[in-house]
Design a protein around this motif. Structure first.
Motif, mmCIF file in Angstrom:
data_model
loop_
_atom_site.group_PDB
_atom_site.id
_atom_site.type_symbol
_atom_site.label_atom_id
_atom_site.label_comp_id
_atom_site.label_asym_id
_atom_site.label_seq_id
_atom_site.Cartn_x
_atom_site.Cartn_y
_atom_site.Cartn_z
ATOM 1 N N SER A 55 0.838 -1.207 0.000
ATOM 2 C CA SER A 55 0.000 0.000 0.000
ATOM 3 C C SER A 55 0.869 1.252 0.000
ATOM 4 N N ASP A 56 0.286 2.356 -0.461
ATOM 5 C CA ASP A 56 0.997 3.626 -0.463
ATOM 6 C C ASP A 56 1.413 3.995 0.960
ATOM 7 N N GLU A 57 0.518 3.769 1.905
ATOM 8 C CA GLU A 57 0.818 4.083 3.310
ATOM 9 C C GLU A 57 2.000 3.258 3.816
ATOM 10 N N THR A 58 1.985 1.974 3.549
ATOM 11 C CA THR A 58 3.072 1.099 3.997
ATOM 12 C C THR A 58 4.382 1.480 3.326
ATOM 13 N N SER A 59 4.325 1.892 2.057
ATOM 14 C CA SER A 59 5.547 2.228 1.315
ATOM 15 C C SER A 59 6.269 3.445 1.890
ATOM 16 N N GLN A 60 5.578 4.244 2.697
ATOM 17 C CA GLN A 60 6.174 5.452 3.274
ATOM 18 C C GLN A 60 6.799 5.216 4.646
ATOM 19 N N GLU A 107 17.039 4.578 8.190
ATOM 20 C CA GLU A 107 16.948 3.766 6.977
ATOM 21 C C GLU A 107 15.910 4.374 6.041
ATOM 22 N N TRP A 108 15.935 3.946 4.804
ATOM 23 C CA TRP A 108 14.989 4.436 3.816
ATOM 24 C C TRP A 108 13.665 3.690 3.892
ATOM 25 N N SER A 109 12.597 4.392 3.556
ATOM 26 C CA SER A 109 11.294 3.753 3.383
ATOM 27 C C SER A 109 11.312 2.978 2.061
ATOM 28 N N ALA A 110 10.286 2.160 1.843
ATOM 29 C CA ALA A 110 10.183 1.428 0.574
ATOM 30 C C ALA A 110 10.143 2.410 -0.596
ATOM 31 N N GLN A 169 15.771 -5.383 0.533
ATOM 32 C CA GLN A 169 15.608 -4.392 1.601
ATOM 33 C C GLN A 169 14.225 -3.737 1.539
ATOM 34 N N LEU A 170 13.780 -3.439 0.335
ATOM 35 C CA LEU A 170 12.481 -2.794 0.164
ATOM 36 C C LEU A 170 11.362 -3.672 0.721
ATOM 37 N N TYR A 180 10.751 11.498 -2.925
ATOM 38 C CA TYR A 180 10.045 10.280 -3.321
ATOM 39 C C TYR A 180 8.876 9.953 -2.402
ATOM 40 N N ASP A 181 8.979 10.303 -1.125
ATOM 41 C CA ASP A 181 7.879 10.012 -0.203
ATOM 42 C C ASP A 181 6.609 10.783 -0.534
ATOM 43 N N GLU A 182 6.730 11.836 -1.335
ATOM 44 C CA GLU A 182 5.549 12.610 -1.723
ATOM 45 C C GLU A 182 4.959 12.143 -3.055
ATOM 46 N N ALA A 183 5.618 11.218 -3.716
ATOM 47 C CA ALA A 183 5.130 10.693 -4.999
ATOM 48 C C ALA A 183 4.161 9.543 -4.750
ATOM 49 N N ALA A 184 3.288 9.316 -5.691
ATOM 50 C CA ALA A 184 2.363 8.181 -5.586
ATOM 51 C C ALA A 184 3.139 6.884 -5.798
ATOM 52 N N TRP A 185 2.898 5.912 -4.939
ATOM 53 C CA TRP A 185 3.586 4.630 -4.997
ATOM 54 C C TRP A 185 3.400 3.981 -6.374
ATOM 55 N N ALA A 186 2.192 3.995 -6.884
ATOM 56 C CA ALA A 186 1.929 3.376 -8.195
ATOM 57 C C ALA A 186 2.740 4.052 -9.295
#
Length: 161
Positions: free
Chosen positions: A24-29, A36-39, A155-156, A82-88
């Motif tokens: 999900s977009d939420e989980t990816s952030q 560490e980096w988010s997905a 890692q992602l 990148y955290d502000e971009a849509a995951w899709a």
């Protein structure tokens, strides 16, 4: 060339894109561990890696060396937000760019892939640095790109779990 690394890259991308879409977009952030980096940031880094390696893979085919600049990974991640971009959207960009890289790699002549180049910067830019005092090949750089991609995908998916 049998077992072309471009074909391998194509398989990794096609097998991974649908799995990325299950996050999900939420989980990816989310960042699991401070520092560490988010997905999203990991996928953004992989997009940046594709962009930087694209020009290396192309230029190496008409150059006598493998001398390339590095890039400031943390800064690239920060300024592109990148955290502000849509995951899709990130998934689609990553998939499309890497499928194009697969196409480029699949069409590199064998002699360009395997030609030994004394002058190179793979001791400083490669994920798994090669010795500065030994010749290097474009094939080494391409395989290094694949290993780097696989490690960051691992890692992602860990960050998103």
């Amino acid at each position: 060339m049998t077992n072309n690394p471009g074909t391998e890259l194509r398989l990794v991308v096609e097998n991974t894109a649908s799995r990325l879409a299950t996050i999900s977009d939420e989980t990816s952030q989310k960042v699991r561990v401070e520092g560490e980096w988010s997905a999203k940031q990991v996928l953004g880094h992989l997009i940046d890696s594709a962009v930087n390696n694209h020009q290396r893979f192309v230029r190496a085919q008409f150059s006598d060396d493998l001398v390339f600049d590095g890039y400031q990974q943390e800064e690239w991640i920060r300024v592109q937000r990148y955290d502000e971009a849509a995951w899709a959207d990130l998934i689609n960009l990553w998939r499309a760019y890497n499928l194009h890289l697969a196409h480029v790699i699949e069409h590199i002549p064998d002699d360009a892939l395997t030609r030994q180049r004394a002058a190179h910067s793979l001791d400083t830019i490669a994920w798994r640095p090669g010795p500065a005092d030994q010749p290097a090949t474009l094939l080494y750089l391409v395989k290094d790109y694949l290993a780097h991609l696989r490690e960051h995908l691992r890692q992602l998916f860990a960050a998103a779990s």
